[in-house]
Design a protein around this motif. Structure first.
Motif, PDB file in Angstrom:
ATOM      1  N   ARG A 244       0.530  -1.293  -0.033  1.00 47.99           N
ATOM      2  CA  ARG A 244      -0.104   0.485   0.108  1.00 47.99           C
ATOM      3  C   ARG A 244       0.759   1.082  -0.023  1.00 47.99           C
ATOM      4  O   ARG A 244       2.036   1.666   0.668  1.00 47.99           O
ATOM      5  N   GLU A 245       0.711   2.117  -0.832  1.00 49.62           N
ATOM      6  CA  GLU A 245       1.271   3.270  -0.864  1.00 49.62           C
ATOM      7  C   GLU A 245       1.236   4.519   0.135  1.00 49.62           C
ATOM      8  O   GLU A 245       0.014   4.181   0.612  1.00 49.62           O
ATOM      9  N   PHE A 246       1.849   4.811   0.421  1.00 50.66           N
ATOM     10  CA  PHE A 246       1.609   6.249   1.299  1.00 50.66           C
ATOM     11  C   PHE A 246       0.605   6.786   1.061  1.00 50.66           C
ATOM     12  O   PHE A 246      -0.228   7.238   2.279  1.00 50.66           O
ATOM     13  N   GLY A 247       0.485   7.828   0.636  1.00 53.60           N
ATOM     14  CA  GLY A 247      -1.049   8.859   0.059  1.00 53.60           C
ATOM     15  C   GLY A 247      -1.930   7.524  -0.206  1.00 53.60           C
ATOM     16  O   GLY A 247      -3.289   8.546  -0.466  1.00 53.60           O
ATOM     17  N   ASP A 248      -2.369   6.466  -0.196  1.00 50.69           N
ATOM     18  CA  ASP A 248      -3.483   5.524  -0.743  1.00 50.69           C
ATOM     19  C   ASP A 248      -4.249   6.107   0.628  1.00 50.69           C
ATOM     20  O   ASP A 248      -3.712   4.747   1.791  1.00 50.69           O
ATOM     21  N   ARG A 249      -5.709   6.546   0.121  1.00 49.03           N
ATOM     22  CA  ARG A 249      -6.598   7.112   1.460  1.00 49.03           C
ATOM     23  C   ARG A 249      -7.450   5.889   1.005  1.00 49.03           C
ATOM     24  O   ARG A 249      -8.815   6.043   1.927  1.00 49.03           O
TER      25      ARG A 249
ATOM     26  N   ASN B 258      -5.122  -1.609   4.204  1.00 44.51           N
ATOM     27  CA  ASN B 258      -3.686  -2.223   4.111  1.00 44.51           C
ATOM     28  C   ASN B 258      -3.814  -2.817   2.458  1.00 44.51           C
ATOM     29  O   ASN B 258      -4.913  -2.321   1.706  1.00 44.51           O
TER      30      ASN B 258
END
Length: 64
Positions: free
Chosen positions: A15-20, A24
């Protein structure tokens, strides 16, 4: 390169850091994630292996 590619086979589930949108990386297991080749295309140049991007992204694509 085969070793590197095999190690990053599941990198599409990170999961990329900015993925909202996702809570997970486990949520990606229900779909075939095309993110592993994208991850390798961004990562390999950062470690001086930019020449390997075309072949490694193609190999990891076919490991799905």
């Amino acid at each position: 390169m085969a070793l590197v590619t095999s190690l990053f086979h599941d990198a599409g589930y990170i999961r990329e850091f900015g993925d909202r949108q996702h809570r997970n990386g486990a949520e990606f297991t229900f779909i075939m994630s095309p993110a592993a080749p994208v991850f390798l295309a961004r990562f390999l140049p950062s470690i001086g292996m930019e020449n390997w991007v075309p072949v490694s992204t193609r190999i990891v694509h076919f490991t799905g």
